[in-house]
Enzyme design. Structure first.
Site, PDB file in Angstrom:
ATOM      1  N   ASP A  13       0.794  -1.226   0.000  1.00 51.95           N
ATOM      2  CA  ASP A  13       0.000   0.000   0.000  1.00 51.95           C
ATOM      3  C   ASP A  13       0.829   1.279   0.000  1.00 51.95           C
ATOM      4  O   ASP A  13       0.436   2.297   0.575  1.00 51.95           O
ATOM      5  CB  ASP A  13      -0.984   0.006   1.199  1.00 51.95           C
ATOM      6  CG  ASP A  13      -1.792  -1.274   1.254  1.00 51.95           C
ATOM      7  OD1 ASP A  13      -2.265  -1.700   0.199  1.00 51.95           O
ATOM      8  OD2 ASP A  13      -1.914  -1.862   2.345  1.00 51.95           O
ATOM      9  N   HIS A  43      -4.195  -2.936  -5.983  1.00 53.09           N
ATOM     10  CA  HIS A  43      -3.426  -1.808  -6.520  1.00 53.09           C
ATOM     11  C   HIS A  43      -4.383  -0.727  -6.996  1.00 53.09           C
ATOM     12  O   HIS A  43      -5.146  -0.932  -7.934  1.00 53.09           O
ATOM     13  CB  HIS A  43      -2.530  -2.283  -7.669  1.00 53.09           C
ATOM     14  CG  HIS A  43      -1.457  -3.225  -7.208  1.00 53.09           C
ATOM     15  ND1 HIS A  43      -0.614  -3.884  -8.068  1.00 53.09           N
ATOM     16  CD2 HIS A  43      -1.082  -3.596  -5.965  1.00 53.09           C
ATOM     17  CE1 HIS A  43       0.220  -4.628  -7.363  1.00 53.09           C
ATOM     18  NE2 HIS A  43      -0.047  -4.480  -6.092  1.00 53.09           N
TER      19      HIS A  43
HETATM   20  P1  IMP Z   1      -2.366 -12.929   3.063  1.00 51.19           P
HETATM   21  O1  IMP Z   1      -1.363 -12.487   2.068  1.00 51.19           O
HETATM   22  O2  IMP Z   1      -3.788 -12.700   2.628  1.00 51.19           O
HETATM   23  O3  IMP Z   1      -2.109 -14.345   3.513  1.00 51.19           O
HETATM   24  O4  IMP Z   1      -2.208 -12.034   4.384  1.00 51.19           O
HETATM   25  C1  IMP Z   1      -1.030 -12.032   5.176  1.00 51.19           C
HETATM   26  C2  IMP Z   1      -0.726 -10.638   5.701  1.00 51.19           C
HETATM   27  O5  IMP Z   1      -0.358  -9.804   4.615  1.00 51.19           O
HETATM   28  C3  IMP Z   1      -1.917  -9.951   6.365  1.00 51.19           C
HETATM   29  O6  IMP Z   1      -1.436  -9.123   7.404  1.00 51.19           O
HETATM   30  C4  IMP Z   1      -2.504  -9.100   5.236  1.00 51.19           C
HETATM   31  O7  IMP Z   1      -3.249  -8.004   5.690  1.00 51.19           O
HETATM   32  C5  IMP Z   1      -1.219  -8.666   4.532  1.00 51.19           C
HETATM   33  N1  IMP Z   1      -1.418  -8.363   3.103  1.00 51.19           N
HETATM   34  C6  IMP Z   1      -1.574  -9.245   2.089  1.00 51.19           C
HETATM   35  N2  IMP Z   1      -1.689  -8.604   0.921  1.00 51.19           N
HETATM   36  C7  IMP Z   1      -1.563  -7.291   1.187  1.00 51.19           C
HETATM   37  C8  IMP Z   1      -1.555  -6.112   0.376  1.00 51.19           C
HETATM   38  O8  IMP Z   1      -1.661  -6.150  -0.850  1.00 51.19           O
HETATM   39  N3  IMP Z   1      -1.406  -4.916   1.030  1.00 51.19           N
HETATM   40  C9  IMP Z   1      -1.255  -4.847   2.376  1.00 51.19           C
HETATM   41  N4  IMP Z   1      -1.253  -5.919   3.181  1.00 51.19           N
HETATM   42  C10 IMP Z   1      -1.402  -7.136   2.585  1.00 51.19           C
HETATM   43 MG    MG Z   2      -2.548  -2.398  -1.782  1.00 53.34          MG
END
Ligand code: IMP
Ligand code: MG
Length: 331
Positions: A13, A43
């Site tokens: 982000d 994105h």
């Molecule tokens: P997962 O990737 O859904 O397994 O989540 C694992 C961790 O990564 C969690 O804390 C999510 O909130 C974070 N996370 C996954 N994808 C993103 C993203 O695109 N932006 C910000 N945090 C993410």
């Molecule tokens: Mg994002």
């Protein structure tokens, strides 16, 4: 072959979508390749004055550039088709431009069900962790084995190495260094590799890499189960001003001052040549500037002072170009 890489240096982000969109618009890439993650990514892109959130599909489609979901990614077919529909509804002809590596892995309904009940990490519940676990456990399903995806399947080796034209790739990363499976704060991480090195796993030789665009922002945000937010009231204000709500899940992002230690480590490990620090205008609106300098809180009296400090520190690490950008700048 030339490859540039866009990599997030904090917790996701930080504005990768915006930078990728800008680079596609201003450079002559032949391919844009997403190199890690799945539809956990969100994105946010402003295209022709409209806000678009992509999850799977690389930003090359906005400019007629061949866009590939690389072998390092995991794909949810339903989400993928949904996203194509959304883009086409906005007049962006994604269908003929987007391809999926035959050796990318698939997120199944079982993966979604399992991840849906996660209570420990605070995942996006998009099936990421279970899909990567099955991939490495050698019982996953690959994209080439999914009937509905057949017309999108591509052999990345043939496409990049036996192409008649010179290939110029922009690698679009997902998530961020602080969420990397090896370098992040385990277990509060995602299940893929989020560093620039991960781009190379998608079929290009190390010698092809030219620029590494590292993306950060003037403060940090994180979404997930661990406690992250600082105790000062200002973070509430930063969240509102910076619109810090998840692009995929809508969850409020926890805010804190930037950790210089994390940024320094991310710059060193990713080999950043060009640094972009986003959302400078958010702290300007809030009127406070600070960062953690190896656990010491360091305050600045103005945006200019903080930028100068960061500029000289990052130059000392060998970063060639440093750019500061505002959230409201639409590029
Ligand atoms: P997962 O990737 O859904 O397994 O989540 C694992 C961790 O990564 C969690 O804390 C999510 O909130 C974070 N996370 C996954 N994808 C993103 C993203 O695109 N932006 C910000 N945090 C993410
Ligand atoms: Mg994002």
């Amino acid at each position: 072959m030339i490859a540039d890489v866009v990599v997030d240096l904090q917790y996701g982000d930080c504005g990768k979508g915006k930078v990728t969109h800008y680079l596609c618009k201003t450079s002559d890439y032949t391919h844009v390749i997403r190199y890690n993650g799945g539809c956990n990514a969100g994105h946010t892109i402003y295209h022709d004055g409209r806000k678009v959130v992509t999850h799977h599909i690389p930003a090359g489609v906005f400019f007629g550039i061949k866009s590939i979901i690389g072998p390092g990614c995991v794909v949810d077919p339903d989400q993928f088709f949904e996203e194509i529909k959304t883009l086409e509804g906005l007049g962006i002809q994604a269908r003929n431009l987007v391809h999926i590596a035959k050796n990318a892995h698939v997120i199944t309904r079982d993966h979604l069900r399992e991840d849906g009940s996660d209570l420990t990490i605070g995942t996006t519940k998009r099936g990421n962790g279970p899909a990567y676990r099955d991939k490495y456990g050698r019982k996953g399903k690959r994209a080439e084995d999914v009937e509905a995806l057949q017309s999108f399947i591509i052999d990345v080796y043939e496409e990049l190495h036996n192409n008649e034209k010179e290939v110029k790739i922009l690698f679009e990363g997902a998530q961020g260094f602080g969420l990397d499976i090896d370098w992040g704060d385990y277990p509060y991480v995602t299940s893929s590799h989020c560093t620039a090195a991960s781009a190379l796993l998608n079929g290009v030789p190390p010698q092809s890499v030219r620029n590494i665009y590292g993306i950060a922002k003037m403060y940090e945000t994180y979404v997930g189960a661990k406690r992250f937010e600082g105790s000062e009231d200002v973070f509430e204000q930063i969240r509102e001003t910076g619109e810090e709500y998840g692009a995929t899940t809508g969850r409020p992002r926890q805010c804190n001052w930037m950790s210089w230690q994390l940024l320094e480590k991310a710059i060193n490990i990713n080999g950043v040549t060009d640094l972009v620090i986003n959302k400078v205008d958010v702290l300007e609106e809030v009127g406070q500037w600070a960062l953690y300098d190896h656990d010491q809180r360091r305050e600045f009296e103005s945006s200019q002072a903080m930028q100068e400090w960061l500029f000289s520190k990052t130059k000392n690490l060998g970063v060639k170009n440093v750019n500061f950008s505002g959230n409201k700048e639409r590029i």
